[in-house]
Enzyme design. Structure first.
Site, mmCIF file in Angstrom:
data_model
loop_
_atom_site.group_PDB
_atom_site.id
_atom_site.type_symbol
_atom_site.label_atom_id
_atom_site.label_comp_id
_atom_site.label_asym_id
_atom_site.label_seq_id
_atom_site.Cartn_x
_atom_site.Cartn_y
_atom_site.Cartn_z
ATOM 1 N N GLU A 22 0.808 -1.167 0.241
ATOM 2 C CA GLU A 22 -0.146 -0.171 0.019
ATOM 3 C C GLU A 22 0.757 1.252 0.091
ATOM 4 O O GLU A 22 1.531 1.489 0.928
ATOM 5 C CB GLU A 22 -0.869 0.092 1.213
ATOM 6 C CG GLU A 22 -2.034 1.038 0.963
ATOM 7 C CD GLU A 22 -1.612 2.136 2.254
ATOM 8 O OE1 GLU A 22 -1.297 3.294 1.862
ATOM 9 O OE2 GLU A 22 -1.804 2.047 3.440
ATOM 10 N N CYS A 71 -1.589 8.895 3.542
ATOM 11 C CA CYS A 71 -1.464 8.190 2.195
ATOM 12 C C CYS A 71 -2.863 8.521 1.506
ATOM 13 O O CYS A 71 -2.834 8.349 0.244
ATOM 14 C CB CYS A 71 -1.060 6.488 2.433
ATOM 15 S SG CYS A 71 -2.378 5.792 3.348
#
Length: 678
Positions: free
Chosen positions: A255, A294
């Site tokens: 990720e 993120c």
């Protein structure tokens, strides 16, 4: 004080030279970090040989209850985590997302495990697949825990949530975990590890913690291990191409940070609810965790005619954000995680300025409340404007991992979609519109490039969790630049740590392997009615074949009167004769009611209640004068978690087949009953 790692049920202080870790607000040294001296191979072996077997001896429900208990324990000690989180520069709200958001993931995954997985150590996936003409040879899939360890390498921005959101599905699947936090904020991850160990809720070998480098750990990975990573694409590429991972086909989930976008719909003009919601969300995503998420909004995509209005509205809102020590009242944004991060974000902003202008904020001249700007890791909110985003690459290639976003205009909705896609894969995107046609067009334009899409309007805004909040019920991840991985998503995330295996054999053999009856398996019959038996006495495959009942005209008329269902196919002879049935038919629910009358034992006994009905299909019409009978078979059993003051009980699933006088199936379904345990 030097941070410690937890391996083989002991705390270890790394030897040799250590790297200092700093308070993001004051710049003072918090601790040192080193993992030198750890035997990483032995650590892995301990997880595989001690932790794995201990977890695999438990059922999904037992492991789920373990996660719930751990969540409750951590919640009772959360203030200790908040105290350490202050060193990272996080505000109370920032820390809440990390700490209580992470703990909440334990509760959600626990609940999903108890509700959607069996009280067994393996999971049956999908239906039985017929592989032969007569049905004597069939197949189906099972999922079993991998026999290695799950190694989780996490990012610096969410040391608690990042650990717990990966631990929860790993442990529920039956895999031990080794957590490796990013060094910058590892002191908070160490505190979390201390609480987990102190809870004594996880079995031996189920948890390990590495504070510092992973050393030669990756060299010892096998096909039974899983490696997950959250962080930069460059580091992820190095991990993905490591020899052991490639040669042993180690499962790898990545990720990575991405250039997420937020689109203002053409209908959301200044003054509309959606415009105001858009401004609020963009400014919030720029400042929460000082933009170190993120999922943060890096590209703000707006209709060209609204560009100046958007910039002015954002400037007004961002001007009210006080930067400084989060301990000071009124401060809404703290520092970045480290001085190194300040330098990195500044360099990326210089690249972004090549494609546009800075319209708000000054990286070399800004105020800090309650702290020294030069000692702490402070960085101001910056808003940029790129007037020609379809011709410039920087906003779509460069990420400043801080409180920075770029406004870029579009002329048509297709242009907006193209701008979003130029991020080459994102964790999430959001759209603010009250036009459902716009929502549909943008959704299908963006979906191939995004792991998650938020479509927000006035109807759902009050209860929305926001652009940047991954939810444990939904997948988190994205294609391309976002890493190509997938985390969370409820039970989906658990299956990442399990091996899916196809079984082939006779229905009876597969029934004994899986503990679930399917058509064609050997039936057992007893003189005692199955409803007279306690949960523990019932055997999978135990069957009752009932006597017969003929459905009459009076049955159909009476049922129509009682239910109020006077649909023409049941009550109008002429209309029914012109229908697909050719003549009047009995109500489907009359067939179910009559079937229940055939198989139910009426006297009080172990069966406590009807719990539900699944997968009902009416496969053939039942005409007036047809005669039905029922085959009732014990399909599966699931013991319920005992509750105080409640009769011990379990849920029994019964496979029901209703046939007519020609032994043709007319109705197929599964009923669930609550049955007392002895």
């Amino acid at each position: 004080m030097r941070l410690q790692s937890y391996a083989q049920e002991h705390w270890y202080t790394g030897s040799g030279e250590a790297a200092p870790l700093f308070n993001a607000v004051s710049g003072a040294t918090v601790s040192e970090i080193s993992s030198h001296g750890l035997d990483f191979h032995a650590m892995l072996q301990h997880a595989r040989t001690i932790g794995g077997p201990n977890l695999r001896r438990m059922t999904f429900h037992q492991r789920a209850r373990m996660l719930k208990a751990l969540g409750q324990y951590l919640m009772s000690r959360k203030e200790e985590l908040y105290a350490v989180s202050a060193f990272t520069g996080a505000t109370r709200t920032d820390s809440w997302i990390d700490i209580e958001g992470g703990i909440g993931t334990l509760f959600t995954i626990s609940s999903k495990g108890r509700r959607e997985l069996p009280d067994a150590s393996f999971h049956i996936e999908g239906d039985v697949e017929g592989l032969s003409k007569t049905g004597s040879f069939v197949g189906r899939h099972i999922c079993v825990p991998l026999e290695g360890a799950a190694i989780h390498i996490n990012a610096f921005n969410f040391p608690v949530w990042g650990a717990l959101e990966k631990m929860a599905p790993s442990l529920l699947a039956g895999m031990p975990v080794i957590v490796k936090p990013a060094s910058t904020t590892a002191y908070l991850a160490e505190k979390l590890g201390q609480l987990i160990v102190e809870s004594k809720l996880l079995p031996a070998g189920a948890f390990g913690l590495i504070c510092g480098s992973v050393g030669d750990l990756l060299d010892h990975l096998t096909c039974q291990d899983v490696l997950t990573f959250t962080g930069s694409a460059a580091t992820g590429f190095k991990l993905r191409t490591h020899n052991s991972i490639v040669q042993n086909s180690v499962r790898f989930n990545m990720e990575a940070d991405s250039l997420n976008c937020c689109i203002l719909g053409p209908d959301a003009a200044p003054g509309s609810d959606e415009f105001d919601l858009f401004i609020k969300e963009v400014s919030r995503e720029m400042t929460v965790k000082a933009g170190q998420k993120c999922t943060a909004i890096r590209r703000t995509i707006v209709p060209e005619s609204y560009t100046q209005a958007v910039i002015e509205a954002l400037k007004k809102r961002l001007a009210g954000v006080k930067l400084g020590d989060p301990a000071v009242e009124g401060v809404r944004m703290g520092p970045l995680a480290s001085r190194g991060q300040v330098k990195e974000v500044g360099a990326r902003v210089d690249e972004l300025k090549q494609a546009g202008e800075l319209v708000f904020g000054n990286p070399s001249d800004f105020d800090v409340v309650g702290a020294d700007r030069e000692q702490g890791a402070f960085f101001p909110v910056l808003l940029l404007h790129c007037p020609d985003p379809l011709r410039r690459d920087q906003p779509h290639d460069v990420e400043a991992f801080g409180p920075v976003s770029t406004v870029m205009p579009y002329q048509t909705l297709d242009d907006a979609i193209e701008l979003a896609k130029r991020g080459r894969g994102s964790l999430c995107g959001s759209l603010f519109t009250n036009d459902d046609n716009v929502a549909r067009q943008v959704t299908f334009g963006l979906a191939p490039y995004h792991g998650r899409l938020l479509v927000l309007n006035r109807e759902c805004a009050a209860e929305s969790t926001g652009h940047g909040s991954p939810m444990p019920q939904l997948v988190h991840g994205g294609p391309g630049r976002a890493g190509g991985g997938e985390e969370l998503g409820g039970v989906r995330s658990v299956l990442h740590y399990m091996q899916r295996t196809a079984l082939q054999g006779s229905p009876t053999t597969l029934m004994h392997i899986t503990g679930e009856f399917s058509k064609g398996a050997m039936l057992t019959q007893d003189r005692v009615h199955p409803f007279r038996k306690y949960f523990d006495e019932l055997v999978i495959g135990e069957t009752l074949i009932t006597h017969r009942r003929t459905l009459t005209e009076a049955d159909v008329v009476n049922f129509a009167g009682v239910s109020g269902d006077t649909f023409y196919a049941h009550t109008d002879e002429i209309a029914a004769s012109q229908s697909i049935f050719g003549k009047r038919v009995a109500h489907g629910y009359l067939v179910l009611a009559a079937a229940a009358g055939l198989f139910v034992d009426p006297a009080p006994g172990p069966v406590l209640a009807n719990y539900g009905l699944d997968r009902l299909r009416f496969v053939k019409p039942v005409y007036i004068g047809d005669t039905i009978r029922v085959r009732l078979t014990c399909k599966s059993k699931t013991a319920k978690e005992p509750r105080e003051g409640e009769v011990p009980q379990g849920v029994v699933a019964w496979d029901v087949e209703v046939t007519n006088q020609s032994d043709e199936p007319v109705a197929l379904y599964t009923i669930l009953t609550l049955v007392a345990r002895q």
